[in-house]
Design an enzyme around this catalytic site. Structure first.
Site, PDB file in Angstrom:
ATOM      1  CG  ASP A 209      -5.071  -8.634  -8.119  1.00 43.24           C
ATOM      2  OD1 ASP A 209      -5.775  -8.138  -7.222  1.00 43.24           O
ATOM      3  OD2 ASP A 209      -3.867  -8.384  -8.247  1.00 43.24           O
TER       4      ASP A 209
ATOM      5  CG  ASN B  29       7.687  -9.571  -8.121  1.00 41.61           C
ATOM      6  OD1 ASN B  29       6.870  -8.648  -8.056  1.00 41.61           O
ATOM      7  ND2 ASN B  29       7.347 -10.812  -8.383  1.00 41.61           N
TER       8      ASN B  29
HETATM    9  C1  F6R Z   1      -3.133  -6.076  -5.219  1.00 41.04           C
HETATM   10  C2  F6R Z   1      -2.129  -6.364  -6.207  1.00 41.04           C
HETATM   11  C3  F6R Z   1      -0.669  -6.366  -5.938  1.00 41.04           C
HETATM   12  C4  F6R Z   1      -0.219  -5.555  -4.738  1.00 41.04           C
HETATM   13  C5  F6R Z   1       1.266  -5.777  -4.494  1.00 41.04           C
HETATM   14  C6  F6R Z   1       1.757  -5.035  -3.278  1.00 41.04           C
HETATM   15  O1  F6R Z   1      -4.425  -6.134  -5.773  1.00 41.04           O
HETATM   16  O2  F6R Z   1      -2.530  -6.646  -7.266  1.00 41.04           O
HETATM   17  O3  F6R Z   1       0.009  -5.902  -7.075  1.00 41.04           O
HETATM   18  O4  F6R Z   1      -0.498  -4.206  -4.939  1.00 41.04           O
HETATM   19  O5  F6R Z   1       1.516  -7.134  -4.331  1.00 41.04           O
HETATM   20  O6  F6R Z   1       1.201  -5.602  -2.144  1.00 41.04           O
HETATM   21  P1  F6R Z   1       1.335  -4.889  -0.732  1.00 41.04           P
HETATM   22  O7  F6R Z   1       0.659  -3.585  -0.880  1.00 41.04           O
HETATM   23  O8  F6R Z   1       0.609  -5.785   0.231  1.00 41.04           O
HETATM   24  O9  F6R Z   1       2.782  -4.757  -0.468  1.00 41.04           O
END
Ligand code: F6R
Length: 263
Positions: A68, A137
């Site tokens: 993303d 979430n």
């Molecule tokens: C990252 C992404 C998100 C993260 C998720 C967890 O490219 O697409 O889905 O993997 O928000 O974020 P962290 O690892 O920072 O808790």
């Protein structure tokens, strides 16, 4: 789904990297990796970088596709996913920048960005090994709750919880972009293997929902239950709400030799 529970975050990085390296080695030098941003996979990337530095893994001919990108955040901004992937993945893992792809978050080109990204993934032959994190979430990529489980790369609006969670990367929650372009859930599910890494008690509810709950777009990661080759590598804190924790540990302790991770 295969569930591997590790004693701590460092071990999640080691096991996550060993799993990715094992799957990548089966594919060969031109493996196509799917790479997540965020804090969860950083330990895995560090361990993969160590394997590369030790000459145990060669990713110089590999390709990578990020999940993303924020819409409208200049690529020079240190928290843009173009910059983040370059800093945490491309350089340390020795990837060729020409073969590292991140969705195009430029507002001027958004109307075609999703289709173009899908075409780039298809031209590379699809993703072999997808490294995933999960939001508190339950989102995967930026597919927020109620995203279509069949969705493809497209623009999404960040959920309030995601804005709050990602505020730590910016000056304030107000500075977090409101829109993103993300691989769809259908796109992610096309990867031939998926390794999800998660740590900390803030992820415990999401982990329980996606591993042991019903498959539902309210917890987008629960779709991984329908994937034929998905592994969750988590620490004790993230495993805190799992009902079958003892069973997953028993399975891992009794893996046949050929399935063991050599770490
Ligand atoms: C990252 C992404 C998100 C993260 C998720 C967890 O490219 O697409 O889905 O993997 O928000 O974020 P962290 O690892 O920072 O808790």
């Amino acid at each position: 789904m295969e569930v591997i529970i590790c004693p701590n975050e460092a071990r999640v990085g080691e096991i996550g990297a060993a799993k990715v390296a094992q799957l990548a080695a089966k594919v060969g030098p031109q493996v196509v990796l799917g790479v997540a941003t965020g804090s969860s996979p950083l330990a895995t990337y560090r361990e993969l970088a160590a394997l590369v530095a030790a000459g145990e893994l060669d990713l110089s001919a590999a390709s990578a596709f990020a999940l993303d990108e924020y819409v409208g955040l200049p690529y020079e901004h240190p928290e843009s996913y173009h910059a983040t992937i370059a800093r945490t993945v491309t350089t340390p893992l020795g990837l060729d920048p020409a073969r590292v792809h991140v969705p195009d978050g430029d507002p001027a080109r958004l109307d075609t960005a999703g289709e173009r990204y899908e075409a780039e993934i298809a031209a590379a032959g699809g993703v072999d090994v997808q490294i995933l994190g999960v939001g508190a979430n339950g989102h995967i990529g930026f597919n927020e709750p109620t995203s279509s489980l069949a969705s493809r790369t497209r623009i999404k609006t960040l959920a309030p919880r995601t804005i709050t969670d990602n505020a730590r990367f910016f000056e304030s929650a107000a500075a977090v972009p409101r829109h993103c372009i993300t691989q769809g859930i259908g796109t992610i599910m096309d990867a031939r293997a998926i390794v999800l890494v998660a740590t900390g008690d803030t992820k415990a509810e999401a982990i329980a929902a996606i591993i042991e709950g019903s498959v539902t777009s309210m917890w987008p990661g629960s779709v991984l239950q329908l994937h034929r080759h998905a592994t969750c590598v988590i620490d004790e804190a993230a495993a805190g709400s799992l009902k079958l924790k003892g069973y997953y540990k028993q399975v891992y302790a009794n893996l046949p030799d050929w399935q063991r991770l050599d770490v």
